[in-house]
Design an enzyme around this catalytic site. Structure first.
Site, PDB file in Angstrom:
ATOM      1  N   HIS A   1     -10.784  -5.148   8.223  1.00  0.00           N
ATOM      2  CA  HIS A   1     -11.635  -5.081   7.039  1.00  0.00           C
ATOM      3  C   HIS A   1     -12.911  -4.288   7.281  1.00  0.00           C
ATOM      4  O   HIS A   1     -13.759  -4.216   6.409  1.00  0.00           O
ATOM      5  CB  HIS A   1     -12.012  -6.494   6.576  1.00  0.00           C
ATOM      6  CG  HIS A   1     -10.870  -7.303   6.062  1.00  0.00           C
ATOM      7  ND1 HIS A   1      -9.856  -7.737   6.871  1.00  0.00           N
ATOM      8  CD2 HIS A   1     -10.587  -7.742   4.815  1.00  0.00           C
ATOM      9  CE1 HIS A   1      -8.997  -8.441   6.154  1.00  0.00           C
ATOM     10  NE2 HIS A   1      -9.412  -8.449   4.904  1.00  0.00           N
TER      11      HIS A   1
ATOM     12  N   GLU B   1       0.809  -1.218   0.000  1.00  0.00           N
ATOM     13  CA  GLU B   1       0.000   0.000   0.000  1.00  0.00           C
ATOM     14  C   GLU B   1       0.845   1.272   0.000  1.00  0.00           C
ATOM     15  O   GLU B   1       0.456   2.272  -0.633  1.00  0.00           O
ATOM     16  CB  GLU B   1      -0.941   0.000   1.206  1.00  0.00           C
ATOM     17  CG  GLU B   1      -2.142  -0.917   1.081  1.00  0.00           C
ATOM     18  CD  GLU B   1      -1.817  -2.369   1.358  1.00  0.00           C
ATOM     19  OE1 GLU B   1      -2.671  -3.240   1.057  1.00  0.00           O
ATOM     20  OE2 GLU B   1      -0.715  -2.641   1.889  1.00  0.00           O
TER      21      GLU B   1
END
Length: 327
Positions: free
Chosen positions: A131, A62
């Site tokens: 998540h 990321e």
């Protein structure tokens, strides 16, 4: 565009498709966005249609995705990067806060950063740890970042098209628990919706209900239920939480004298607290009741067995509305 109705995730896909077709400088990148079409299939079929140079799979990194996106944006492209889940976005923070948000100021306007970071966010799908975060307030606090959260297919399409056009960085957060719960007929191809503007979904004179993202659905149910009891709720979808359109919110509360704010994110230090503070400060003498907030708890989103206890419910929202209406 066909007349068939689209879900929110399909509207995102269509907005990306049309942006790629309309502007050769638009590129997509992220983990699994190409061959697999993204973990939620938001980019499905786009690699086959536009090729590897326009729709790029990246390594599981990321920090690299954010840095590469900034580099592309400063050199004339309009990258749209996907972070698979908002819980993975923390690795991007140094790049987004230290570079993307400051690029225009740092270069005295010589360089801008026309980039979008997309991320599914929020709970409600029984996902594992990392998540289900709703940490939009982190980015709303940073000067130079715009934070946009759609709540329906129509707004997802129109707001994403506008976000891609924006010359500065946009964090575009997609509430994944409503990715496929609603279908709408989208406007004509290329239609944009304004950023930095609240949407008044229903007008009323008794109570202002302020929310954004997936919580719009619960608030709509409460609004319908209260209407049966003769309570007129003015329902506001904030949509862009940074910059915040306080003019629309204040005008509504000035009319109703009551305000309830609903969000899934943790209660403390959040966007709801900022709205409540502004309303209380600027409309103190016009409020008929203290501002109420219905929010998530100041804990990590629990696993699926306890997830429903964390999420703001229709009952909690209705109770807060009854409290302000009883004053």
């Amino acid at each position: 565009m066909s007349d068939d109705k689209k879900t929110l995730v399909e509207a995102v896909n269509l907005a990306l498709d049309h942006a790629l077709a309309d502007d050769k400088d638009v590129v997509l990148l992220g983990e699994d966005v190409g061959t697999n079409g993204g973990v939620f299939r938001a980019t499905q079929d786009l690699k086959d249609k536009y090729g590897l140079k326009r729709v790029m799979d990246t390594p599981l990194a990321e920090t690299m995705i954010a840095g590469m996106t900034i580099g592309m944006a400063t050199q004339g492209l309009k990258p749209v990067a996907e972070i698979q889940f908002m819980g993975f976005i923390f690795a991007c923070m140094e790049q987004l806060v230290g570079h993307a948000a400051r690029m225009r100021n740092r270069t005295r306007g010589r360089l801008t950063c026309p980039m979008v970071i997309r991320a599914p966010f929020g709970g409600g799908i029984h996902a594992p740890e990392h998540h289900s975060e709703s940490t939009e307030a982190l980015f709303a606090h940073i000067p130079g970042l715009r934070v946009v959260i759609p709540s329906s297919p129509v707004r997802a399409y129109g707001l994403l098209r506008s976000a891609i056009d924006d010359p500065d960085p946009v964090i575009f957060l997609e509430p994944k628990r409503i990715y496929r719960v609603q279908r709408q007929t989208l406007p004509k191809q290329g239609s944009r919706l304004p950023l930095d503007t609240c949407f008044t979904l229903k007008e009323g004179s008794d109570l202002t209900l302020v929310t954004w993202g997936a919580c719009v659905r619960e608030c709509q149910e409460v609004t319908r239920n209260l209407a049966k009891e003769g309570v007129g709720v003015e329902l506001i979808d904030v949509a862009t939480i940074k910059p915040l359109d306080m003019d629309t919110i204040l005008a509504s509360v000035r009319k109703t004298g009551r305000c309830v704010i609903v969000h899934e994110a943790a209660r403390s230090f959040g966007v709801g607290a900022e709205i409540a503070a502004r309303v209380s400060t600027e409309l103190f003498h016009e409020l008929r009741a203290p501002v109420q907030r219905v929010a998530g708890y100041d804990i990590t989103m629990p696993y699926y067995r306890m997830e429903d206890h964390y999420m703001p419910s229709v009952g909690q929202i209705a109770s807060a509305c009854q409290i302000v209406c009883s004053c």
